[in-house]
Design a protein around this motif. Structure first.
Motif, PDB file in Angstrom:
ATOM      1  N   PRO A 159       0.515  -1.517  -0.290  1.00  0.00           N
ATOM      2  CA  PRO A 159      -0.229   0.144   0.226  1.00  0.00           C
ATOM      3  C   PRO A 159       0.848   1.169  -0.214  1.00  0.00           C
ATOM      4  CG  PRO A 159      -0.913  -1.679   1.315  1.00  0.00           C
ATOM      5  CD  PRO A 159       0.239  -1.938   1.197  1.00  0.00           C
ATOM      6  N   PRO A 160       1.932   1.389   0.714  1.00  0.00           N
ATOM      7  CA  PRO A 160       2.625   2.742   0.552  1.00  0.00           C
ATOM      8  C   PRO A 160       3.146   3.294  -1.001  1.00  0.00           C
ATOM      9  CG  PRO A 160       3.601   1.431   2.246  1.00  0.00           C
ATOM     10  CD  PRO A 160       2.277   0.607   1.872  1.00  0.00           C
ATOM     11  N   TRP A 164      -0.915   4.322   0.383  1.00  0.00           N
ATOM     12  CA  TRP A 164      -1.575   4.586   1.704  1.00  0.00           C
ATOM     13  C   TRP A 164      -1.249   4.156   2.128  1.00  0.00           C
ATOM     14  CZ3 TRP A 164      -4.314   0.325   4.403  1.00  0.00           C
ATOM     15  CH2 TRP A 164      -4.711   0.496   4.885  1.00  0.00           C
ATOM     16  N   GLY A 165      -0.162   5.546   3.380  1.00  0.00           N
ATOM     17  CA  GLY A 165       1.342   5.275   3.900  1.00  0.00           C
ATOM     18  C   GLY A 165       2.122   5.322   3.047  1.00  0.00           C
ATOM     19  N   VAL A 188      -2.073   7.785   9.416  1.00  0.00           N
ATOM     20  CA  VAL A 188      -2.010   7.522  10.908  1.00  0.00           C
ATOM     21  C   VAL A 188      -2.976   6.013  10.611  1.00  0.00           C
ATOM     22  CG1 VAL A 188      -3.309   7.167  13.088  1.00  0.00           C
ATOM     23  CG2 VAL A 188      -1.376   9.321  11.882  1.00  0.00           C
ATOM     24  N   SER A 189      -3.814   6.079   9.966  1.00  0.00           N
ATOM     25  CA  SER A 189      -5.058   5.024   9.472  1.00  0.00           C
ATOM     26  C   SER A 189      -4.163   3.849   8.961  1.00  0.00           C
ATOM     27  CB  SER A 189      -6.035   5.090   8.345  1.00  0.00           C
ATOM     28  OG  SER A 189      -5.142   5.237   7.560  1.00  0.00           O
ATOM     29  N   TYR A 190      -2.691   3.542   8.265  1.00  0.00           N
ATOM     30  CA  TYR A 190      -1.973   2.455   7.789  1.00  0.00           C
ATOM     31  C   TYR A 190      -1.664   2.074   8.841  1.00  0.00           C
ATOM     32  CZ  TYR A 190       1.466  -0.043   5.125  1.00  0.00           C
ATOM     33  OH  TYR A 190       2.172  -0.862   5.007  1.00  0.00           O
ATOM     34  N   ILE A 191      -0.937   2.755   9.239  1.00  0.00           N
ATOM     35  CA  ILE A 191      -0.369   2.598  10.525  1.00  0.00           C
ATOM     36  C   ILE A 191      -0.471   1.753  11.417  1.00  0.00           C
ATOM     37  CG2 ILE A 191       1.672   3.328  12.655  1.00  0.00           C
ATOM     38  CD1 ILE A 191       2.602   3.532   9.437  1.00  0.00           C
ATOM     39  N   LEU A 192      -1.571   2.196  11.678  1.00  0.00           N
ATOM     40  CA  LEU A 192      -2.561   1.646  12.859  1.00  0.00           C
ATOM     41  C   LEU A 192      -2.450  -0.444  12.272  1.00  0.00           C
ATOM     42  CD1 LEU A 192      -4.700   3.772  14.287  1.00  0.00           C
ATOM     43  CD2 LEU A 192      -3.096   2.825  15.186  1.00  0.00           C
TER      44      LEU A 192
END
Length: 335
Positions: A159-160, A164-165, A188-192
């Motif tokens: 995703p990054p 996303w991230g 932040v949503s990706y990291i979580l």
């Protein structure tokens, strides 16, 4: 000074504006990383090569160990080697594209290795505890678990690359990883999500499998005192290898995961770049621990790996057979 060094130095300062690390400090980090990286490359390559050379090692219960060697070798060849080079230079020299590529590669191989630790724990739990009855652990099960570990890692590290991230410099600015510091809700949503599925899930599987395994071996050991317990003794030896791998998993990755979550939940916390670097290098050092553990404690690998490393003659066919073969050919009941 290289232009990228100026940019990196401005982004990675200490809490009071001082340089994140002195030239000597960078050289020390480079040496420390080399101390872990060189043995990691040699030992993991040894596990892979001897497994290819000797069909006795190509058993379902060994597949996950070889898979971990492949993943750890990938981590050492990317994150380990680049960390040695970049710290020796005192800055990250590969530019933005290189940062993304390194961050993806290290994360991809690293999470695959973590998932493989979980796979090994689950394998041992199924072989020893037999939660589904007398179901034999076969080649298809091992290959399925290995494929899942790579697919799981690929799914959550891609995703990054698509927005996303993102991958960014970390610590003292000589290596890259998922960006734990960006406060954008999208990041932040990706990291979580990443933390939950790539660390928490393998961690839960490891702890649950390890707990069940230890409880079963505890019960079996009581029978062993009365019945001789040759099989139980063999299982306990193999289980000790899993225990050490679990402990190194916790020692290597808990500080990194803990620091990352601290930054996510408290973005204003002040952490010196050097302090932030220690968990990163601790996690990367795990690539050297694992092959040492399963070469030393797994008689089957030790039988072939030690002569290979010492450039000695191959062991004779009448030498002692391995624990793995013993385990696979015997039955251990949890009752």
């Amino acid at each position: 000074m290289h232009p990228s060094a100026v940019q990196n130095a401005s982004n990675y300062m200490g809490p009071h504006g001082e340089p994140s690390l002195s030239r000597t400090g960078f050289l020390i980090l480079s040496i420390i990383m080399a101390i872990f990286t060189v043995p990691a490359i040699i030992l993991n390559a040894t596990v892979i090569i001897v497994s290819l050379l000797h069909k006795e090692l190509r058993q379902p219960l060994n597949f996950a160990l070889v898979n971990m060697a492949v993943a750890d070798l990938g981590t050492a060849m990317t994150g380990g080697v680049l960390s040695v080079i970049n710290n020796a230079q005192g800055y990250f020299s590969l530019g933005r594209t290189g940062c993304v590529m390194e961050g993806f590669a290290v994360s991809f191989f690293g999470i695959t290795s973590l998932c493989t630790v979980a796979l090994i724990a689950v394998e041992r739990m199924f072989v020893v505890c037999k939660p589904l009855g007398q179901i034999t652990f076969q080649k298809k099960h091992a290959l399925g678990g290995i494929a899942l570990s790579w697919l799981w890692s690929l799914t959550w590290n891609t995703p990054p690359l698509f927005g996303w991230g993102r991958y960014e410099l970390e610590g003292v600015g000589t290596s890259c990883a998922p960006d734990w510091h960006n406060r954008d809700p999208h990041n932040v949503s990706y990291i979580l999500a990443y933390f939950a599925v790539c660390f928490a899930v393998p961690f839960f599987l490891i702890i649950a499998s390890y707990s069940k395994l230890m409880w079963t071996l505890h019960k079996v050991s009581k029978m062993a005192c009365l019945e001789g317990g040759a099989v139980a003794k063999g299982e306990a030896k193999v289980a000790s290898m899993v225990v050490l791998m679990v402990l190194t998993f916790l020692i290597s990755w808990l500080p990194y995961a803990g620091l990352a979550m601290l930054v996510v939940y408290n973005p204003d916390v002040e952490i010196h770049p050097l302090v932030a670097t220690v968990p990163v290098y601790l996690a990367k050092s795990s690539t050297a621990y694992n092959p040492i553990i399963y070469i030393y404690l797994n008689k089957q690998f030790r039988k072939y790996a030690v002569p290979f490393l010492l450039c000695r003659a191959e062991p004779s066919e009448d030498e002692e057979t391995s624990e793995m073969t013993t385990v696979e050919s015997n039955k251990v009941s949890p009752d």
